[in-house]
Design a protein around this motif. Structure first.
Motif, PDB file in Angstrom:
ATOM      1  N   UNK A  76     -50.428 -14.965 -13.996  1.00 55.23           N
ATOM      2  CA  UNK A  76     -51.210 -15.797 -12.907  1.00 55.23           C
ATOM      3  C   UNK A  76     -52.544 -16.136 -13.353  1.00 55.23           C
ATOM      4  N   UNK A  77     -53.202 -15.354 -14.048  1.00 64.72           N
ATOM      5  CA  UNK A  77     -54.764 -15.739 -14.304  1.00 64.72           C
ATOM      6  C   UNK A  77     -54.939 -16.014 -15.711  1.00 64.72           C
ATOM      7  N   UNK A  78     -55.583 -16.807 -15.919  1.00 65.78           N
ATOM      8  CA  UNK A  78     -55.973 -17.251 -17.589  1.00 65.78           C
ATOM      9  C   UNK A  78     -56.926 -16.126 -18.131  1.00 65.78           C
ATOM     10  N   UNK A  79     -57.112 -16.375 -19.264  1.00 63.25           N
ATOM     11  CA  UNK A  79     -58.166 -15.364 -19.933  1.00 63.25           C
ATOM     12  C   UNK A  79     -59.627 -16.015 -19.824  1.00 63.25           C
ATOM     13  N   UNK A  80     -59.691 -16.967 -19.254  1.00 63.00           N
ATOM     14  CA  UNK A  80     -60.922 -17.543 -19.097  1.00 63.00           C
ATOM     15  C   UNK A  80     -61.542 -17.271 -17.515  1.00 63.00           C
ATOM     16  N   UNK A  81     -60.405 -16.798 -16.868  1.00 65.82           N
ATOM     17  CA  UNK A  81     -60.891 -16.548 -15.456  1.00 65.82           C
ATOM     18  C   UNK A  81     -61.669 -14.977 -15.352  1.00 65.82           C
ATOM     19  N   UNK A  82     -62.988 -15.098 -14.763  1.00 66.69           N
ATOM     20  CA  UNK A  82     -63.544 -13.754 -14.586  1.00 66.69           C
ATOM     21  C   UNK A  82     -62.911 -13.137 -13.584  1.00 66.69           C
ATOM     22  N   UNK A  83     -62.703 -11.650 -13.630  1.00 61.46           N
ATOM     23  CA  UNK A  83     -61.925 -10.965 -12.886  1.00 61.46           C
ATOM     24  C   UNK A  83     -62.812  -9.670 -12.748  1.00 61.46           C
ATOM     25  N   UNK A  84     -62.764  -9.152 -11.540  1.00 59.90           N
ATOM     26  CA  UNK A  84     -63.530  -7.776 -11.183  1.00 59.90           C
ATOM     27  C   UNK A  84     -62.452  -7.073 -10.472  1.00 59.90           C
ATOM     28  N   UNK A  85     -62.002  -5.934 -11.081  1.00 53.09           N
ATOM     29  CA  UNK A  85     -61.072  -5.297 -10.640  1.00 53.09           C
ATOM     30  C   UNK A  85     -61.467  -3.772 -10.502  1.00 53.09           C
TER      31      UNK A  85
END
Length: 181
Positions: free
Chosen positions: A107-116
């Motif tokens: 559901x998330x692209x490799x361009x989406x910044x993610x904080x996990x």
């Protein structure tokens, strides 16, 4: 096999209440005008979920929910209020984190910044940045956290109010998290 996920900033801690979510909130507040951040909070502890959470997927082994409320004191509320575009709260047993990672890859692209916020995911992937947070003078560090600390790009100390490393030292450029030089 450990996969590389340069768009994910992974935060783990040496225990509970060491400042993980506060650090994430400060980073979100700093970057929210520059990027549309997504946050994922993963907990190995199962408990009843609030009615504000929208259940996305649920099995006996995990629950994936989307935060819908900025009010409240839960960590997912705080992350949403800080400016994250979307916040997901996950309850999952460690041996099912592969399924969680797979879901978010879809559901998330490799361009989406993610904080996990998760320690266990470090066993499955190499994030753009891996931060370990410890409360100052904490001598009761879990063995697993010591191992993760050796993999961390930065070990951060929290004195109860401030960190010895700030969100201003981190950037998301070219779809990758980095510590500024």
């Amino acid at each position: 096999m450990v996969s590389s996920k340069r768009n994910i900033l992974l935060i783990a801690g040496t225990g509970r209440n060491v400042g993980k979510t506060l650090f994430a909130c400060r980073l979100i507040e700093k970057l929210k005008c520059e990027n549309e951040l997504v946050c994922i909070k993963i907990s190995p502890h199962f408990h009843e979920l609030s009615k504000e959470l929208e259940i996305i997927s649920e099995t006996d082994n995990f629950v994936i929910a989307k935060e819908t409320s900025k009010t409240g004191s839960k960590d997912s509320n705080r992350l949403f209020r800080a400016g994250s575009k979307k916040v997901y709260y996950v309850q999952a047993k460690d041996d099912h984190l592969t399924e969680i990672l797979s879901y978010f890859e879809k559901i998330l692209s490799a361009e989406t910044p993610v904080i996990c916020e998760s320690g266990g995911l470090r066993d499955l992937m190499e994030p753009g940045l891996f931060l370990m947070i410890n409360k100052k003078d904490n001598k009761n560090i879990k063995t697993r956290a010591i191992g993760y600390g050796k993999l961390a790009d930065k070990w951060i100390e929290f004195n109860g109010e401030n960190f010895n490393f700030t969100a201003e030292n981190i950037s998301f450029t070219n779809n990758e998290w980095k510590i500024k030089d």
